[in-house]
Each structure stands twice: as C-alpha cells, then as structure tokens.
Write a protein that holds these residues in place. Sequence first.
Motif, PDB file in Angstrom:
ATOM      1  N   GLY A  18      13.037  -4.688   0.310  1.00 47.57           N
ATOM      2  CA  GLY A  18      12.368  -4.018  -0.806  1.00 47.57           C
ATOM      3  C   GLY A  18      11.352  -2.980  -0.327  1.00 47.57           C
ATOM      4  N   ASP A  19      10.868  -2.182  -1.245  1.00 53.87           N
ATOM      5  CA  ASP A  19       9.880  -1.154  -0.920  1.00 53.87           C
ATOM      6  C   ASP A  19       8.487  -1.764  -1.000  1.00 53.87           C
ATOM      7  OD1 ASP A  19       8.143   0.956  -0.757  1.00 53.87           O
ATOM      8  OD2 ASP A  19       9.328   2.284  -2.020  1.00 53.87           O
ATOM      9  N   ASP A  20       7.910  -2.051   0.170  1.00 60.22           N
ATOM     10  CA  ASP A  20       6.643  -2.769   0.216  1.00 60.22           C
ATOM     11  C   ASP A  20       5.520  -1.997  -0.474  1.00 60.22           C
ATOM     12  OD1 ASP A  20       5.471  -5.229   1.155  1.00 60.22           O
ATOM     13  OD2 ASP A  20       4.262  -4.013   2.503  1.00 60.22           O
ATOM     14  N   MET A  21       5.500  -0.668  -0.307  1.00 59.13           N
ATOM     15  CA  MET A  21       4.412   0.104  -0.906  1.00 59.13           C
ATOM     16  C   MET A  21       4.545   0.173  -2.424  1.00 59.13           C
ATOM     17  SD  MET A  21       2.522   0.448   1.555  1.00 59.13           S
ATOM     18  CE  MET A  21       1.229   1.271   0.595  1.00 59.13           C
ATOM     19  N   ALA A  22       5.790   0.150  -2.939  1.00 55.98           N
ATOM     20  CA  ALA A  22       5.974   0.131  -4.387  1.00 55.98           C
ATOM     21  C   ALA A  22       5.504  -1.210  -4.947  1.00 55.98           C
ATOM     22  CB  ALA A  22       7.438   0.374  -4.736  1.00 55.98           C
ATOM     23  N   PHE A  23       5.708  -2.256  -4.166  1.00 52.38           N
ATOM     24  CA  PHE A  23       5.261  -3.582  -4.601  1.00 52.38           C
ATOM     25  C   PHE A  23       3.744  -3.642  -4.723  1.00 52.38           C
ATOM     26  CE2 PHE A  23       3.376  -7.586  -3.225  1.00 52.38           C
ATOM     27  CZ  PHE A  23       3.781  -8.405  -4.279  1.00 52.38           C
ATOM     28  N   TRP A  24       3.050  -3.012  -3.781  1.00 51.04           N
ATOM     29  CA  TRP A  24       1.592  -3.091  -3.756  1.00 51.04           C
ATOM     30  C   TRP A  24       0.957  -2.107  -4.734  1.00 51.04           C
ATOM     31  CZ3 TRP A  24      -0.576  -7.245  -2.311  1.00 51.04           C
ATOM     32  CH2 TRP A  24      -0.052  -8.012  -1.265  1.00 51.04           C
ATOM     33  N   ASN A  25       1.181  -2.373  -6.012  1.00 48.92           N
ATOM     34  CA  ASN A  25       0.529  -1.564  -7.037  1.00 48.92           C
ATOM     35  C   ASN A  25      -0.920  -2.040  -7.213  1.00 48.92           C
ATOM     36  OD1 ASN A  25       0.611  -3.944  -8.576  1.00 48.92           O
ATOM     37  ND2 ASN A  25       2.516  -3.356  -9.563  1.00 48.92           N
ATOM     38  N   ASP A  26      -1.648  -1.395  -8.105  1.00 50.54           N
ATOM     39  CA  ASP A  26      -3.065  -1.742  -8.267  1.00 50.54           C
ATOM     40  C   ASP A  26      -3.264  -3.201  -8.652  1.00 50.54           C
ATOM     41  OD1 ASP A  26      -3.727   0.833  -7.663  1.00 50.54           O
ATOM     42  OD2 ASP A  26      -4.094   1.459  -9.725  1.00 50.54           O
ATOM     43  N   GLU A  27      -2.380  -3.710  -9.521  1.00 55.07           N
ATOM     44  CA  GLU A  27      -2.538  -5.091  -9.990  1.00 55.07           C
ATOM     45  C   GLU A  27      -2.343  -6.099  -8.862  1.00 55.07           C
ATOM     46  OE1 GLU A  27      -0.894  -8.133 -13.459  1.00 55.07           O
ATOM     47  OE2 GLU A  27       0.251  -6.339 -12.965  1.00 55.07           O
ATOM     48  N   ASN A  28      -1.229  -5.969  -8.138  1.00 58.13           N
ATOM     49  CA  ASN A  28      -0.961  -6.913  -7.052  1.00 58.13           C
ATOM     50  C   ASN A  28      -2.021  -6.815  -5.964  1.00 58.13           C
ATOM     51  OD1 ASN A  28       1.318  -8.026  -8.219  1.00 58.13           O
ATOM     52  ND2 ASN A  28       2.702  -6.566  -7.250  1.00 58.13           N
ATOM     53  N   THR A  29      -2.449  -5.589  -5.669  1.00 55.75           N
ATOM     54  CA  THR A  29      -3.478  -5.401  -4.656  1.00 55.75           C
ATOM     55  C   THR A  29      -4.782  -6.068  -5.083  1.00 55.75           C
ATOM     56  OG1 THR A  29      -2.506  -3.331  -3.897  1.00 55.75           O
ATOM     57  CG2 THR A  29      -4.815  -3.687  -3.362  1.00 55.75           C
ATOM     58  N   ALA A  30      -5.144  -5.925  -6.364  1.00 54.59           N
ATOM     59  CA  ALA A  30      -6.396  -6.509  -6.865  1.00 54.59           C
ATOM     60  C   ALA A  30      -6.364  -8.032  -6.802  1.00 54.59           C
ATOM     61  CB  ALA A  30      -6.660  -6.051  -8.300  1.00 54.59           C
ATOM     62  N   ILE A  31      -5.223  -8.605  -7.181  1.00 53.66           N
ATOM     63  CA  ILE A  31      -5.082 -10.067  -7.129  1.00 53.66           C
ATOM     64  C   ILE A  31      -5.189 -10.551  -5.688  1.00 53.66           C
ATOM     65  CG2 ILE A  31      -3.490 -12.004  -7.499  1.00 53.66           C
ATOM     66  CD1 ILE A  31      -2.322 -10.315  -9.865  1.00 53.66           C
ATOM     67  N   ALA A  32      -4.457  -9.877  -4.793  1.00 54.61           N
ATOM     68  CA  ALA A  32      -4.460 -10.284  -3.397  1.00 54.61           C
ATOM     69  C   ALA A  32      -5.853 -10.152  -2.799  1.00 54.61           C
ATOM     70  CB  ALA A  32      -3.452  -9.442  -2.602  1.00 54.61           C
ATOM     71  N   ARG A  33      -6.533  -9.051  -3.116  1.00 52.74           N
ATOM     72  CA  ARG A  33      -7.872  -8.822  -2.573  1.00 52.74           C
ATOM     73  C   ARG A  33      -8.836  -9.922  -3.023  1.00 52.74           C
ATOM     74  NH1 ARG A  33      -9.921  -3.409  -4.431  1.00 52.74           N
ATOM     75  NH2 ARG A  33      -9.120  -2.566  -2.493  1.00 52.74           N
ATOM     76  N   LYS A  34      -8.779 -10.280  -4.305  1.00 54.19           N
ATOM     77  CA  LYS A  34      -9.674 -11.314  -4.832  1.00 54.19           C
ATOM     78  C   LYS A  34      -9.412 -12.658  -4.143  1.00 54.19           C
ATOM     79  CE  LYS A  34     -11.159 -13.395  -9.198  1.00 54.19           C
ATOM     80  NZ  LYS A  34     -10.968 -14.829  -8.845  1.00 54.19           N
ATOM     81  N   MET A  35      -8.133 -13.034  -4.040  1.00 53.71           N
ATOM     82  CA  MET A  35      -7.791 -14.310  -3.407  1.00 53.71           C
ATOM     83  C   MET A  35      -8.186 -14.308  -1.939  1.00 53.71           C
ATOM     84  SD  MET A  35      -4.086 -15.175  -5.140  1.00 53.71           S
ATOM     85  CE  MET A  35      -3.927 -16.749  -4.262  1.00 53.71           C
ATOM     86  N   TRP A  36      -7.932 -13.196  -1.249  1.00 53.86           N
ATOM     87  CA  TRP A  36      -8.236 -13.067   0.184  1.00 53.86           C
ATOM     88  C   TRP A  36      -9.736 -13.223   0.402  1.00 53.86           C
ATOM     89  CZ3 TRP A  36      -5.278 -12.834   4.448  1.00 53.86           C
ATOM     90  CH2 TRP A  36      -5.770 -12.243   5.620  1.00 53.86           C
ATOM     91  N   GLN A  37     -10.534 -12.560  -0.438  1.00 54.42           N
ATOM     92  CA  GLN A  37     -11.988 -12.619  -0.286  1.00 54.42           C
ATOM     93  C   GLN A  37     -12.533 -13.999  -0.642  1.00 54.42           C
ATOM     94  OE1 GLN A  37     -12.993  -9.149  -2.702  1.00 54.42           O
ATOM     95  NE2 GLN A  37     -13.294  -7.918  -0.868  1.00 54.42           N
ATOM     96  N   GLU A  38     -11.740 -14.763  -1.416  1.00 51.95           N
ATOM     97  CA  GLU A  38     -12.124 -16.143  -1.738  1.00 51.95           C
ATOM     98  C   GLU A  38     -11.652 -17.110  -0.659  1.00 51.95           C
ATOM     99  OE1 GLU A  38     -10.488 -16.728  -5.616  1.00 51.95           O
ATOM    100  OE2 GLU A  38     -12.130 -15.655  -6.610  1.00 51.95           O
ATOM    101  N   GLY A  39     -10.987 -16.578   0.367  1.00 54.47           N
ATOM    102  CA  GLY A  39     -10.589 -17.416   1.492  1.00 54.47           C
ATOM    103  C   GLY A  39      -9.230 -18.069   1.351  1.00 54.47           C
ATOM    104  N   GLU A  40      -8.425 -17.602   0.401  1.00 56.60           N
ATOM    105  CA  GLU A  40      -7.083 -18.163   0.268  1.00 56.60           C
ATOM    106  C   GLU A  40      -6.220 -17.718   1.448  1.00 56.60           C
ATOM    107  OE1 GLU A  40      -6.130 -20.326  -1.829  1.00 56.60           O
ATOM    108  OE2 GLU A  40      -7.814 -20.269  -3.231  1.00 56.60           O
ATOM    109  N   SER A  41      -5.189 -18.517   1.755  1.00 55.58           N
ATOM    110  CA  SER A  41      -4.312 -18.162   2.858  1.00 55.58           C
ATOM    111  C   SER A  41      -3.363 -17.050   2.435  1.00 55.58           C
ATOM    112  CB  SER A  41      -3.485 -19.376   3.294  1.00 55.58           C
ATOM    113  OG  SER A  41      -2.542 -19.714   2.292  1.00 55.58           O
ATOM    114  N   ALA A  42      -2.872 -16.294   3.417  1.00 54.30           N
ATOM    115  CA  ALA A  42      -1.916 -15.228   3.121  1.00 54.30           C
ATOM    116  C   ALA A  42      -0.669 -15.803   2.461  1.00 54.30           C
ATOM    117  CB  ALA A  42      -1.554 -14.483   4.401  1.00 54.30           C
TER     118      ALA A  42
END
Length: 75
Positions: free
Chosen positions: A1-25
């Motif tokens: 799949g197209d990884d950059m198309a997947f990383w839209n603003d919504e997915n990036t925001a969710i991932a960033r929030k979880m990452w900063q909360e210490g969730e695993s990748a």
Amino acid sequence: GDDMAFWNDENTAIARKMWQEGESAQAIADVVAPRGETTRNGVIGRMHRLHIQQGKRKDNKGAHLNGHPRRGLVG
C-alpha cells in the motif's frame, strides 16, 4: 500500500497521541491500521520522521529490568 497516503492528518494525530502517551508501536498499528495498512515499523518510522519523542510507558512492563520488581502494583 501507499504508506504516505495512509498517514493522513487523522491517522497521524491518533498515532502521535498514543505514542506520546507511551503506547507501543504495535498497539498503535493495531488501532490506526486494523487491516494492516501499516506495521509497527511503519509507525516507528513515521514518528521518527516527525521527530516525536515517545512517552514513558504507563504500565510496568520491563519493571524487573532494574532489579527492583514493583510488587503489588499489578492489575
């Protein structure tokens, strides 16, 4: 799949929030890409490209590594 198309603003925001909360990748990948659109490595790569620091884990995984297990804090 197209990884950059997947990383839209919504997915990036969710991932960033979880990452900063210490969730695993892996946990983040399971949430934002339930159909396998990206992998834990994709999540790690995205966070590193954005220079986002991972937060401290909330749980006690790895607590035994310092030689002082945290007793009575499970659950």
